[in-house]
Scaffold this active site. Structure first.
Site, mmCIF file in Angstrom:
data_model
loop_
_atom_site.group_PDB
_atom_site.id
_atom_site.type_symbol
_atom_site.label_atom_id
_atom_site.label_comp_id
_atom_site.label_asym_id
_atom_site.label_seq_id
_atom_site.Cartn_x
_atom_site.Cartn_y
_atom_site.Cartn_z
ATOM 1 N N ASP A 39 0.836 -1.204 0.000
ATOM 2 C CA ASP A 39 0.000 0.000 0.000
ATOM 3 C C ASP A 39 0.872 1.255 0.000
ATOM 4 O O ASP A 39 1.999 1.236 0.492
ATOM 5 C CB ASP A 39 -0.914 -0.033 1.249
ATOM 6 C CG ASP A 39 -2.064 0.942 1.133
ATOM 7 O OD1 ASP A 39 -2.295 1.480 0.033
ATOM 8 O OD2 ASP A 39 -2.747 1.173 2.151
ATOM 9 N N ASN A 41 1.396 3.424 -2.842
ATOM 10 C CA ASN A 41 1.986 3.874 -4.114
ATOM 11 C C ASN A 41 1.515 5.285 -4.469
ATOM 12 O O ASN A 41 2.300 6.130 -4.899
ATOM 13 C CB ASN A 41 1.585 2.941 -5.268
ATOM 14 C CG ASN A 41 2.152 1.547 -5.117
ATOM 15 O OD1 ASN A 41 2.962 1.295 -4.236
ATOM 16 N ND2 ASN A 41 1.725 0.639 -5.980
ATOM 17 N N ARG A 52 -0.068 9.342 -9.978
ATOM 18 C CA ARG A 52 -0.195 8.089 -9.212
ATOM 19 C C ARG A 52 0.458 6.909 -9.935
ATOM 20 O O ARG A 52 1.024 6.019 -9.314
ATOM 21 C CB ARG A 52 -1.677 7.770 -8.978
ATOM 22 C CG ARG A 52 -2.384 8.719 -8.025
ATOM 23 C CD ARG A 52 -3.851 8.353 -7.907
ATOM 24 N NE ARG A 52 -4.039 6.992 -7.430
ATOM 25 C CZ ARG A 52 -3.953 6.623 -6.150
ATOM 26 N NH1 ARG A 52 -3.712 7.530 -5.227
ATOM 27 N NH2 ARG A 52 -4.125 5.368 -5.803
ATOM 28 N N ASN A 87 -10.219 -2.594 -6.657
ATOM 29 C CA ASN A 87 -9.373 -1.706 -7.466
ATOM 30 C C ASN A 87 -9.999 -1.327 -8.814
ATOM 31 O O ASN A 87 -9.586 -0.353 -9.442
ATOM 32 C CB ASN A 87 -7.981 -2.326 -7.705
ATOM 33 C CG ASN A 87 -7.085 -2.282 -6.491
ATOM 34 O OD1 ASN A 87 -6.170 -3.075 -6.331
ATOM 35 N ND2 ASN A 87 -7.335 -1.332 -5.585
ATOM 36 N N TRP A 88 -11.017 -2.071 -9.241
ATOM 37 C CA TRP A 88 -11.704 -1.721 -10.500
ATOM 38 C C TRP A 88 -12.391 -0.365 -10.413
ATOM 39 O O TRP A 88 -12.717 0.240 -11.431
ATOM 40 C CB TRP A 88 -12.752 -2.789 -10.859
ATOM 41 C CG TRP A 88 -12.159 -4.106 -11.249
ATOM 42 C CD1 TRP A 88 -12.160 -5.245 -10.505
ATOM 43 C CD2 TRP A 88 -11.491 -4.421 -12.479
ATOM 44 N NE1 TRP A 88 -11.530 -6.264 -11.184
ATOM 45 C CE2 TRP A 88 -11.114 -5.780 -12.405
ATOM 46 C CE3 TRP A 88 -11.172 -3.700 -13.629
ATOM 47 C CZ2 TRP A 88 -10.440 -6.426 -13.432
ATOM 48 C CZ3 TRP A 88 -10.496 -4.342 -14.648
ATOM 49 C CH2 TRP A 88 -10.138 -5.690 -14.542
ATOM 50 N N LEU A 210 -7.348 -5.120 7.117
ATOM 51 C CA LEU A 210 -7.084 -6.329 6.318
ATOM 52 C C LEU A 210 -7.504 -6.126 4.861
ATOM 53 O O LEU A 210 -7.061 -6.857 3.973
ATOM 54 C CB LEU A 210 -7.852 -7.523 6.889
ATOM 55 C CG LEU A 210 -7.161 -8.307 7.994
ATOM 56 C CD1 LEU A 210 -8.013 -9.495 8.390
ATOM 57 C CD2 LEU A 210 -5.787 -8.815 7.555
ATOM 58 N N GLU A 222 0.470 -13.359 12.239
ATOM 59 C CA GLU A 222 1.033 -12.201 12.939
ATOM 60 C C GLU A 222 1.017 -11.002 11.997
ATOM 61 O O GLU A 222 1.433 -11.103 10.835
ATOM 62 C CB GLU A 222 2.494 -12.489 13.346
ATOM 63 C CG GLU A 222 2.636 -13.594 14.366
ATOM 64 C CD GLU A 222 2.036 -13.233 15.720
ATOM 65 O OE1 GLU A 222 2.062 -12.048 16.114
ATOM 66 O OE2 GLU A 222 1.529 -14.157 16.387
HETATM 67 C C1 FPP Z 1 -1.635 0.273 -3.369
HETATM 68 O O1 FPP Z 1 -1.233 1.591 -3.495
HETATM 69 C C2 FPP Z 1 -1.126 -0.605 -4.400
HETATM 70 C C3 FPP Z 1 -1.877 -1.181 -5.387
HETATM 71 C C4 FPP Z 1 -3.294 -0.895 -5.542
HETATM 72 C C5 FPP Z 1 -1.354 -2.131 -6.358
HETATM 73 C C6 FPP Z 1 -0.001 -2.735 -6.155
HETATM 74 C C7 FPP Z 1 0.666 -2.779 -7.453
HETATM 75 C C8 FPP Z 1 1.994 -2.700 -7.682
HETATM 76 C C9 FPP Z 1 2.980 -2.672 -6.604
HETATM 77 C C10 FPP Z 1 2.552 -2.600 -9.063
HETATM 78 C C11 FPP Z 1 2.436 -3.775 -9.971
HETATM 79 C C12 FPP Z 1 2.503 -5.125 -9.340
HETATM 80 C C13 FPP Z 1 3.338 -6.148 -9.702
HETATM 81 C C14 FPP Z 1 3.168 -7.467 -9.044
HETATM 82 C C15 FPP Z 1 4.407 -6.014 -10.694
HETATM 83 P P1 FPP Z 1 -2.367 2.709 -3.559
HETATM 84 O O2 FPP Z 1 -2.480 3.146 -4.976
HETATM 85 O O3 FPP Z 1 -3.634 2.240 -2.951
HETATM 86 O O4 FPP Z 1 -1.730 3.829 -2.682
HETATM 87 P P2 FPP Z 1 -2.495 4.979 -1.866
HETATM 88 O O5 FPP Z 1 -3.299 4.276 -0.800
HETATM 89 O O6 FPP Z 1 -1.368 5.783 -1.296
HETATM 90 O O7 FPP Z 1 -3.328 5.740 -2.828
#
Ligand code: FPP
Length: 264
Positions: A39, A41, A52, A87-88, A210, A222
């Site tokens: 989480d 990104n 983003r 995520n969709w 979760l 854990e």
């Molecule tokens: C959460 O960050 C992350 C995701 C929704 C997806 C995870 C995807 C990757 C790490 C990239 C591609 C994956 C692979 C396996 C190569 P967020 O966007 O929810 O962050 P935020 O909560 O700060 O907005």
């Protein structure tokens, strides 16, 4: 670039924080299965005034680093929550970027997985995954199916409640006279049927939730939450999580050995 994920020798540079931390690991008591909610990104990107999607690109680099570090440390199963059912709901271009990054990861890394004896497995509803990504997933799953060293599990189009419901529906559809279901039989209907439950669940970026991830499987797992955003998560953070895990006393609802309720 292909390389062998040999041991830790030469991988961890002397004098670094991770060199100091790795010495403290008890290698006879490693978590067998580590699951990760990757989480932060988006927040990482916002902090840097970037779109983003740049956060997700940087997040892919962390995936590579953590797969390699886990394999070298001797972890047997690593499950990464890469795309949830929820995520969709994100803007279309972000959704497309996430799937494209995944496809790129599979194309770039399939040889690395294969040469390092790593098996790829997918959990989640495959039929909702874009066709070109699904094609790559099938190719890499087939390519790596006999590998033994570590299994990398990607949770894609995954939701814990949906997984449980699908397992129930599969059970209902069985024609034979199944009268009673116990935990063991039920587990065999989940996507994770051939995986042990996670010992350690890592969540980055500080949220204490979760988020519909491995709901059944994490009953006794854990939890370890770090404020670090996923794109900044490095091997030293993974080692830190393992060290914290090793300090914990897992009781699975029981009591610590030798500590009875002696009231006489
Ligand atoms: C959460 O960050 C992350 C995701 C929704 C997806 C995870 C995807 C990757 C790490 C990239 C591609 C994956 C692979 C396996 C190569 P967020 O966007 O929810 O962050 P935020 O909560 O700060 O907005």
């Amino acid at each position: 670039m292909f390389f062998m994920f040999d041991t830790l020798e030469g991988y961890i540079k002397p004098g670094t924080i991770e060199a100091d931390l790795v010495q403290k690991i008890d290698f006879s008591h490693l978590p067998v299965h580590i699951a990760v909610i990757m989480d932060g990104n988006g927040r990482w990107a916002r902090q840097k005034n970037l779109p983003r999607t740049e956060g997700h690109k940087a997040g892919s680099k962390s995936v590579k680093e953590i797969v390699e570090a886990s394999a070298r440390l001797g972890i047997k199963y690593l499950t990464l929550f890469a795309f949830s059912k929820e995520n969709w709901k994100r803007p279309e271009d972000e959704v497309n970027t996430l799937w494209e990054l995944l496809r790129k990861y599979l194309i770039d890394e399939s040889q690395v997985l294969e040469e390092n004896d790593l098996k790829l497995k997918v959990i989640g509803e495959k039929k909702g995954i874009p066709f070109l990504v699904r094609k790559e997933l099938l190719r890499v799953e087939k390519l790596t199916k006999d590998n033994q060293r570590m299994t990398v599990v990607l949770a894609l189009n995954y939701g814990g409640r949906q997984e449980i419901l699908e397992a129930i529906n599969r059970l209902i559809k069985r024609k034979d006279s199944l009268k009673e279901v116990n935990e063991e039989t039920f587990s065999r209907y989940l996507d994770t049927a051939d995986l042990p439950d996670p010992d350690l669940l890592i969540r980055t970026s500080g949220e204490m939730r979760l988020s519909n991830f491995l709901l059944w499987q994490c009953a006794y797992t854990e939890l370890w939450v770090t404020p670090v955003f996923w794109p900044d998560f490095q091997k030293k953070d993974l080692i830190q999580a393992i060290l914290d895990y090793q300090k914990r006393e897992r009781r699975f609802g029981g009591i610590i050995k030798g500590e009875g309720t002696n009231r006489e």
